[in-house]
Design a protein around this motif. Structure first.
Motif, PDB file in Angstrom:
ATOM      1  N   TRP A  18       1.504  -5.217   4.238  1.00  0.00           N
ATOM      2  CA  TRP A  18       1.128  -6.635   4.285  1.00  0.00           C
ATOM      3  C   TRP A  18      -0.223  -6.728   4.982  1.00  0.00           C
ATOM      4  CZ3 TRP A  18       4.197 -10.784   2.542  1.00  0.00           C
ATOM      5  CH2 TRP A  18       3.697 -12.062   2.827  1.00  0.00           C
ATOM      6  N   VAL A  19      -1.243  -7.228   4.273  1.00  0.00           N
ATOM      7  CA  VAL A  19      -2.603  -7.259   4.805  1.00  0.00           C
ATOM      8  C   VAL A  19      -3.082  -8.707   4.902  1.00  0.00           C
ATOM      9  CG1 VAL A  19      -4.968  -6.402   4.569  1.00  0.00           C
ATOM     10  CG2 VAL A  19      -3.046  -5.053   3.659  1.00  0.00           C
ATOM     11  N   TYR A  60      -2.063 -18.864   4.606  1.00  0.00           N
ATOM     12  CA  TYR A  60      -2.095 -17.461   5.027  1.00  0.00           C
ATOM     13  C   TYR A  60      -2.606 -16.583   3.882  1.00  0.00           C
ATOM     14  CZ  TYR A  60       0.945 -19.205   8.729  1.00  0.00           C
ATOM     15  OH  TYR A  60       1.472 -19.921   9.779  1.00  0.00           O
ATOM     16  N   PRO A  61      -3.923 -16.525   3.672  1.00  0.00           N
ATOM     17  CA  PRO A  61      -4.445 -15.669   2.596  1.00  0.00           C
ATOM     18  C   PRO A  61      -3.985 -14.229   2.825  1.00  0.00           C
ATOM     19  CG  PRO A  61      -6.196 -16.285   4.124  1.00  0.00           C
ATOM     20  CD  PRO A  61      -5.004 -17.116   4.480  1.00  0.00           C
ATOM     21  N   THR A  62      -3.363 -13.653   1.817  1.00  0.00           N
ATOM     22  CA  THR A  62      -2.657 -12.392   2.012  1.00  0.00           C
ATOM     23  C   THR A  62      -2.834 -11.447   0.836  1.00  0.00           C
ATOM     24  OG1 THR A  62      -0.951 -13.481   3.347  1.00  0.00           O
ATOM     25  CG2 THR A  62      -0.384 -11.358   2.389  1.00  0.00           C
ATOM     26  N   LEU A  63      -3.011 -10.194   1.166  1.00  0.00           N
ATOM     27  CA  LEU A  63      -3.006  -9.098   0.202  1.00  0.00           C
ATOM     28  C   LEU A  63      -1.790  -8.231   0.488  1.00  0.00           C
ATOM     29  CD1 LEU A  63      -4.393  -7.130  -1.887  1.00  0.00           C
ATOM     30  CD2 LEU A  63      -5.587  -6.130   0.091  1.00  0.00           C
ATOM     31  N   VAL A  64      -1.018  -7.938  -0.528  1.00  0.00           N
ATOM     32  CA  VAL A  64       0.141  -7.048  -0.389  1.00  0.00           C
ATOM     33  C   VAL A  64      -0.059  -5.847  -1.294  1.00  0.00           C
ATOM     34  CG1 VAL A  64       2.598  -6.805  -0.930  1.00  0.00           C
ATOM     35  CG2 VAL A  64       1.799  -8.797   0.329  1.00  0.00           C
ATOM     36  N   LEU A  65       0.175  -4.659  -0.746  1.00  0.00           N
ATOM     37  CA  LEU A  65      -0.040  -3.430  -1.502  1.00  0.00           C
ATOM     38  C   LEU A  65       1.153  -2.494  -1.374  1.00  0.00           C
ATOM     39  CD1 LEU A  65      -3.751  -2.877  -0.456  1.00  0.00           C
ATOM     40  CD2 LEU A  65      -2.956  -3.524  -2.736  1.00  0.00           C
ATOM     41  N   SER A  66       1.275  -1.605  -2.326  1.00  0.00           N
ATOM     42  CA  SER A  66       2.425  -0.711  -2.366  1.00  0.00           C
ATOM     43  C   SER A  66       2.323   0.433  -1.368  1.00  0.00           C
ATOM     44  CB  SER A  66       2.592  -0.134  -3.774  1.00  0.00           C
ATOM     45  OG  SER A  66       1.443   0.619  -4.141  1.00  0.00           O
ATOM     46  N   PRO A 109      -0.437   2.376   1.915  1.00  0.00           N
ATOM     47  CA  PRO A 109      -1.633   2.249   2.770  1.00  0.00           C
ATOM     48  C   PRO A 109      -2.914   2.764   2.142  1.00  0.00           C
ATOM     49  CG  PRO A 109       0.231   3.096   4.028  1.00  0.00           C
ATOM     50  CD  PRO A 109       0.661   3.104   2.597  1.00  0.00           C
ATOM     51  N   ASP A 110      -2.837   3.795   1.305  1.00  0.00           N
ATOM     52  CA  ASP A 110      -4.038   4.368   0.702  1.00  0.00           C
ATOM     53  C   ASP A 110      -4.798   3.388  -0.177  1.00  0.00           C
ATOM     54  OD1 ASP A 110      -3.380   6.695   1.957  1.00  0.00           O
ATOM     55  OD2 ASP A 110      -2.674   7.741   0.152  1.00  0.00           O
ATOM     56  N   LEU A 111      -4.134   2.320  -0.619  1.00  0.00           N
ATOM     57  CA  LEU A 111      -4.788   1.355  -1.504  1.00  0.00           C
ATOM     58  C   LEU A 111      -5.526   0.255  -0.746  1.00  0.00           C
ATOM     59  CD1 LEU A 111      -2.042   0.892  -4.254  1.00  0.00           C
ATOM     60  CD2 LEU A 111      -4.063   2.371  -4.305  1.00  0.00           C
ATOM     61  N   VAL A 112      -5.313   0.155   0.563  1.00  0.00           N
ATOM     62  CA  VAL A 112      -5.952  -0.904   1.340  1.00  0.00           C
ATOM     63  C   VAL A 112      -7.476  -0.840   1.246  1.00  0.00           C
ATOM     64  CG1 VAL A 112      -6.271  -1.883   3.644  1.00  0.00           C
ATOM     65  CG2 VAL A 112      -3.992  -1.154   2.907  1.00  0.00           C
ATOM     66  N   PRO A 113      -8.128   0.315   1.470  1.00  0.00           N
ATOM     67  CA  PRO A 113      -9.591   0.338   1.380  1.00  0.00           C
ATOM     68  C   PRO A 113     -10.119   0.125  -0.032  1.00  0.00           C
ATOM     69  CG  PRO A 113      -8.713   2.551   1.738  1.00  0.00           C
ATOM     70  CD  PRO A 113      -7.578   1.603   1.929  1.00  0.00           C
ATOM     71  N   VAL A 114      -9.252   0.262  -1.039  1.00  0.00           N
ATOM     72  CA  VAL A 114      -9.677   0.029  -2.419  1.00  0.00           C
ATOM     73  C   VAL A 114      -9.713  -1.462  -2.731  1.00  0.00           C
ATOM     74  CG1 VAL A 114      -9.152   0.420  -4.857  1.00  0.00           C
ATOM     75  CG2 VAL A 114      -8.743   2.244  -3.170  1.00  0.00           C
ATOM     76  N   PHE A 115      -8.632  -2.163  -2.365  1.00  0.00           N
ATOM     77  CA  PHE A 115      -8.492  -3.563  -2.778  1.00  0.00           C
ATOM     78  C   PHE A 115      -8.956  -4.585  -1.745  1.00  0.00           C
ATOM     79  CE2 PHE A 115      -5.490  -1.483  -5.672  1.00  0.00           C
ATOM     80  CZ  PHE A 115      -5.847  -2.071  -6.870  1.00  0.00           C
ATOM     81  N   GLN A 117     -11.391  -9.892   0.113  1.00  0.00           N
ATOM     82  CA  GLN A 117     -11.572 -10.356   1.500  1.00  0.00           C
ATOM     83  C   GLN A 117     -12.188 -11.751   1.564  1.00  0.00           C
ATOM     84  OE1 GLN A 117     -10.479  -8.692   4.375  1.00  0.00           O
ATOM     85  NE2 GLN A 117     -10.885 -10.717   5.237  1.00  0.00           N
ATOM     86  N   SER A 118     -13.005 -12.119   0.568  1.00  0.00           N
ATOM     87  CA  SER A 118     -13.659 -13.431   0.589  1.00  0.00           C
ATOM     88  C   SER A 118     -12.671 -14.580   0.489  1.00  0.00           C
ATOM     89  CB  SER A 118     -14.655 -13.528  -0.581  1.00  0.00           C
ATOM     90  OG  SER A 118     -13.970 -13.415  -1.825  1.00  0.00           O
TER      91      SER A 118
END
Length: 283
Positions: free
Chosen positions: A234-235, A256-262, A264-270, A275-276
């Motif tokens: 949860w990012v 709560y603008p939020t990015l959810v990923l499957s 941790p390795d995908l966090v720096p990609v997405f 982020q904007s």
């Protein structure tokens, strides 16, 4: 807190049974109304129907009967977080636009909070006959049985995908986050129309990620628990902490603008790609 949670015993089973029975009962009536009701526009531009209001009252009354000392915060009701040890945060009909237009992706969302932190999530999608649930909190582990540890879809354990990123994997956007799409995007894009379902698809291992630009607390209260229990990431796209929620605070306009990923390795990609979206969270 740890000692208190260890003493709860059958409480967790009671919580799960309550959520199951309440969601099925309310969902049965909502299925009868599905695609048959007229929607009105609220001040924030979202839609509401008489079915939303009916479901809200039914769930709040059920909580009051089963857990009289628990507080309630609901999309269609009170938006001030109560000064109670336990609080349910509900979205009685998540995906009202889909519901009113006859699109079979909508559900009932219930999250249980302890001292301002989420500890249980339950989402039922009647048209799809899918039920997602999870207990999750680091301090809960000793009070959970083996059968209640993890995240579940129709009582079967689920986990986020560990696949490597490819052009043939899915990532979901909401309507307010389309502006963040950059081409070429790393994978295929989908739009499901329901914030909770967007994130639940990550928990189930179907999509690699999803982003929501302006979800409210009732949109994330249940799925935060399920995502974490399923092994997802949860990012938050802004620096302010989400939890604990504060007693007496009105959460009507807090997004709560939020990015959810499957994984941790995908966090720096997405994360750099979306982020904007934190700017869109400001009321």
């Amino acid at each position: 807190m740890e000692a208190r949670l260890e003493e709860l015993g059958d409480f967790w089973a009671q919580v799960l049974e309550f959520a199951e029975k309440t969601a099925v009962r309310v969902g049965t009536q909502l299925m009868a109304d599905f695609g048959q009701v007229q929607a009105a526009e609220k001040l924030d531009g979202s839609l509401v129907t008489q079915s939303d209001k009916w479901a809200d009252q039914e769930i709040r009354e059920a909580i009051a009967a089963a857990f009289p000392t628990h507080g309630v915060l609901s999309e269609e009701g009170e938006h001030v977080f109560p000064d109670t040890e336990w609080c349910w945060i509900i979205d009685p009909l998540d995906g009202t636009t889909n519901f009113a237009r006859g699109i079979p992706i909508w559900g009932i969302s219930m999250g249980l909070f302890y001292q301002g932190f989420p500890v249980f999530g339950y989402v039922y999608l009647p048209p799809l006959k899918q039920t997602f649930s999870a207990f999750w909190n680091k301090e809960l582990e000793k009070s959970l049985t083996q059968n209640t540890q993890g995240a579940f879809l129709n009582s079967q354990p689920i986990h986020t995908s560990r696949d490597s990123l490819s052009k043939n994997h899915f990532f979901s956007f909401c309507t307010r986050s389309i502006s963040a799409i950059e081409h070429p995007f790393p994978c295929k894009i989908r739009m499901l129309g329901v914030a909770t379902y967007n994130f639940l698809m990550v928990a189930a291992g179907i999509t690699l990620g999803g982003v929501e630009a302006t979800p409210k607390i009732w949109d994330i209260a249940a799925v935060w628990t399920i995502i974490n229990a399923a092994g997802g990431v949860w990012v938050p796209l802004e620096q302010e902490s989400i939890f604990p929620l504060e007693a007496g605070k009105d959460y009507s306009n807090r997004s709560y603008p939020t990015l959810v990923l499957s994984q941790p390795d995908l966090v720096p990609v997405f994360q750099p790609l979306v982020q904007s979206l934190n700017k869109s969270a400001k009321p």
